[in-house]
Write a protein that holds these residues in place. Sequence first.
Motif, mmCIF file in Angstrom:
data_model
loop_
_atom_site.group_PDB
_atom_site.id
_atom_site.type_symbol
_atom_site.label_atom_id
_atom_site.label_comp_id
_atom_site.label_asym_id
_atom_site.label_seq_id
_atom_site.Cartn_x
_atom_site.Cartn_y
_atom_site.Cartn_z
ATOM 1 N N MET A 150 37.991 43.765 49.748
ATOM 2 C CA MET A 150 36.650 43.793 49.238
ATOM 3 C C MET A 150 36.046 42.404 49.391
ATOM 4 O O MET A 150 36.693 41.399 49.099
ATOM 5 C CB MET A 150 36.664 44.196 47.757
ATOM 6 C CG MET A 150 35.294 44.085 47.146
ATOM 7 S SD MET A 150 35.187 44.164 45.343
ATOM 8 C CE MET A 150 36.154 45.527 44.895
ATOM 9 N N ASN A 151 34.819 42.343 49.849
ATOM 10 C CA ASN A 151 34.109 41.079 49.997
ATOM 11 C C ASN A 151 32.927 41.038 49.037
ATOM 12 O O ASN A 151 32.143 41.980 48.978
ATOM 13 C CB ASN A 151 33.608 40.902 51.428
ATOM 14 C CG ASN A 151 34.744 40.753 52.408
ATOM 15 O OD1 ASN A 151 35.682 40.006 52.167
ATOM 16 N ND2 ASN A 151 34.683 41.479 53.508
ATOM 17 N N ILE A 152 32.831 39.948 48.287
ATOM 18 C CA ILE A 152 31.709 39.730 47.386
ATOM 19 C C ILE A 152 31.194 38.322 47.626
ATOM 20 O O ILE A 152 31.870 37.506 48.255
ATOM 21 C CB ILE A 152 32.112 39.933 45.906
ATOM 22 C CG1 ILE A 152 33.302 39.034 45.538
ATOM 23 C CG2 ILE A 152 32.422 41.375 45.617
ATOM 24 C CD1 ILE A 152 33.742 39.126 44.099
ATOM 25 N N LYS A 153 29.992 38.008 47.133
ATOM 26 C CA LYS A 153 29.482 36.659 47.325
ATOM 27 C C LYS A 153 28.612 36.250 46.147
ATOM 28 O O LYS A 153 28.049 37.085 45.441
ATOM 29 C CB LYS A 153 28.703 36.534 48.626
ATOM 30 C CG LYS A 153 27.427 37.323 48.674
ATOM 31 C CD LYS A 153 26.715 37.115 49.999
ATOM 32 C CE LYS A 153 25.414 37.902 50.012
ATOM 33 N NZ LYS A 153 24.642 37.661 51.213
ATOM 34 N N GLY A 154 28.538 34.931 45.960
ATOM 35 C CA GLY A 154 27.633 34.368 44.975
ATOM 36 C C GLY A 154 28.011 34.606 43.530
ATOM 37 O O GLY A 154 27.137 34.790 42.697
ATOM 38 N N ILE A 155 29.299 34.595 43.207
ATOM 39 C CA ILE A 155 29.693 34.797 41.811
ATOM 40 C C ILE A 155 30.249 33.502 41.224
ATOM 41 O O ILE A 155 30.641 32.592 41.940
ATOM 42 C CB ILE A 155 30.737 35.928 41.653
ATOM 43 C CG1 ILE A 155 32.075 35.551 42.325
ATOM 44 C CG2 ILE A 155 30.202 37.245 42.179
ATOM 45 C CD1 ILE A 155 33.222 36.449 41.942
ATOM 46 N N ASN A 156 30.268 33.438 39.923
ATOM 47 C CA ASN A 156 30.906 32.362 39.169
ATOM 48 C C ASN A 156 31.907 33.070 38.278
ATOM 49 O O ASN A 156 31.523 33.688 37.284
ATOM 50 C CB ASN A 156 29.861 31.596 38.361
ATOM 51 C CG ASN A 156 30.452 30.421 37.621
ATOM 52 O OD1 ASN A 156 31.660 30.282 37.507
ATOM 53 N ND2 ASN A 156 29.592 29.563 37.113
ATOM 54 N N ALA A 157 33.183 33.017 38.633
ATOM 55 C CA ALA A 157 34.187 33.838 37.964
ATOM 56 C C ALA A 157 35.184 33.010 37.173
ATOM 57 O O ALA A 157 35.624 31.954 37.608
ATOM 58 C CB ALA A 157 34.932 34.683 38.995
ATOM 59 N N GLY A 158 35.519 33.503 36.010
ATOM 60 C CA GLY A 158 36.554 32.906 35.174
ATOM 61 C C GLY A 158 37.344 34.003 34.485
ATOM 62 O O GLY A 158 36.778 34.988 34.018
ATOM 63 N N TYR A 159 38.666 33.849 34.434
ATOM 64 C CA TYR A 159 39.554 34.803 33.777
ATOM 65 C C TYR A 159 39.450 36.205 34.382
ATOM 66 O O TYR A 159 39.365 37.197 33.662
ATOM 67 C CB TYR A 159 39.276 34.854 32.272
ATOM 68 C CG TYR A 159 39.572 33.553 31.570
ATOM 69 C CD1 TYR A 159 40.853 33.267 31.116
ATOM 70 C CD2 TYR A 159 38.584 32.598 31.399
ATOM 71 C CE1 TYR A 159 41.133 32.067 30.483
ATOM 72 C CE2 TYR A 159 38.839 31.394 30.770
ATOM 73 C CZ TYR A 159 40.124 31.131 30.312
ATOM 74 O OH TYR A 159 40.392 29.943 29.693
ATOM 75 N N ALA A 197 35.851 36.168 47.745
ATOM 76 C CA ALA A 197 34.603 35.747 47.098
ATOM 77 C C ALA A 197 34.013 34.591 47.901
ATOM 78 O O ALA A 197 34.446 33.443 47.752
ATOM 79 C CB ALA A 197 34.859 35.351 45.657
ATOM 80 N N ASN A 198 33.039 34.895 48.744
ATOM 81 C CA ASN A 198 32.405 33.882 49.583
ATOM 82 C C ASN A 198 31.264 33.210 48.844
ATOM 83 O O ASN A 198 30.555 33.848 48.064
ATOM 84 C CB ASN A 198 31.888 34.522 50.872
ATOM 85 C CG ASN A 198 33.016 35.121 51.677
ATOM 86 O OD1 ASN A 198 34.052 34.489 51.877
ATOM 87 N ND2 ASN A 198 32.842 36.349 52.123
ATOM 88 N N PHE A 244 38.783 32.455 47.008
ATOM 89 C CA PHE A 244 37.468 31.820 46.921
ATOM 90 C C PHE A 244 37.189 30.977 48.151
ATOM 91 O O PHE A 244 38.049 30.229 48.611
ATOM 92 C CB PHE A 244 37.392 30.914 45.687
ATOM 93 C CG PHE A 244 37.260 31.665 44.406
ATOM 94 C CD1 PHE A 244 36.005 32.007 43.911
ATOM 95 C CD2 PHE A 244 38.384 32.039 43.686
ATOM 96 C CE1 PHE A 244 35.873 32.707 42.731
ATOM 97 C CE2 PHE A 244 38.263 32.742 42.501
ATOM 98 C CZ PHE A 244 37.006 33.077 42.024
ATOM 99 N N THR A 245 35.986 31.093 48.681
ATOM 100 C CA THR A 245 35.498 30.220 49.738
ATOM 101 C C THR A 245 34.439 29.331 49.112
ATOM 102 O O THR A 245 33.439 29.822 48.597
ATOM 103 C CB THR A 245 34.869 31.033 50.888
ATOM 104 O OG1 THR A 245 35.841 31.936 51.386
ATOM 105 C CG2 THR A 245 34.393 30.121 51.996
ATOM 106 N N VAL A 246 34.692 28.033 49.123
ATOM 107 C CA VAL A 246 33.781 27.079 48.482
ATOM 108 C C VAL A 246 32.469 27.022 49.256
ATOM 109 O O VAL A 246 32.468 26.894 50.483
ATOM 110 C CB VAL A 246 34.430 25.679 48.416
ATOM 111 C CG1 VAL A 246 33.475 24.668 47.814
ATOM 112 C CG2 VAL A 246 35.722 25.738 47.623
ATOM 113 N N PRO A 247 31.347 27.116 48.550
ATOM 114 C CA PRO A 247 30.056 27.014 49.245
ATOM 115 C C PRO A 247 29.818 25.601 49.767
ATOM 116 O O PRO A 247 30.383 24.634 49.261
ATOM 117 C CB PRO A 247 29.031 27.370 48.174
ATOM 118 C CG PRO A 247 29.717 27.170 46.875
ATOM 119 C CD PRO A 247 31.191 27.324 47.123
#
Length: 98
Positions: free
Chosen positions: A1-10, A22-23, A36-39
């Motif tokens: 699954m590919n997602i983008k533009g999130i700020n995730a914790g826990y 997570a791009n 995670f791919t760092v922007p």
Amino acid sequence: MNIKGINAGYVTPVAGSKPVNANNSIDSGNNSGINFTVPTAKNFYWKGGNGSWNDISHWSLDPSSARLASNCGLPTINDNVFLISIQDFRLGILQGSR
């Protein structure tokens, strides 16, 4: 699954699920099973004197001294922040009510 533009914790995906990519996202810590791919870092410039860090009208991607209205969002942990004039910035500490 590919997602983008999130700020995730826990966050931990369900066991056996497909890998999560997570791009252009921020790893706020304590995550597992997410790649995670760092922007790419952006340069943000504070404009217009006193104000709240979270007030987007004070941020610009333009380094000129003119205060230009900008819709560039807020700096993240991956961005560079420049305070062109020290007189434009005051550090305040907010205390929550108990």
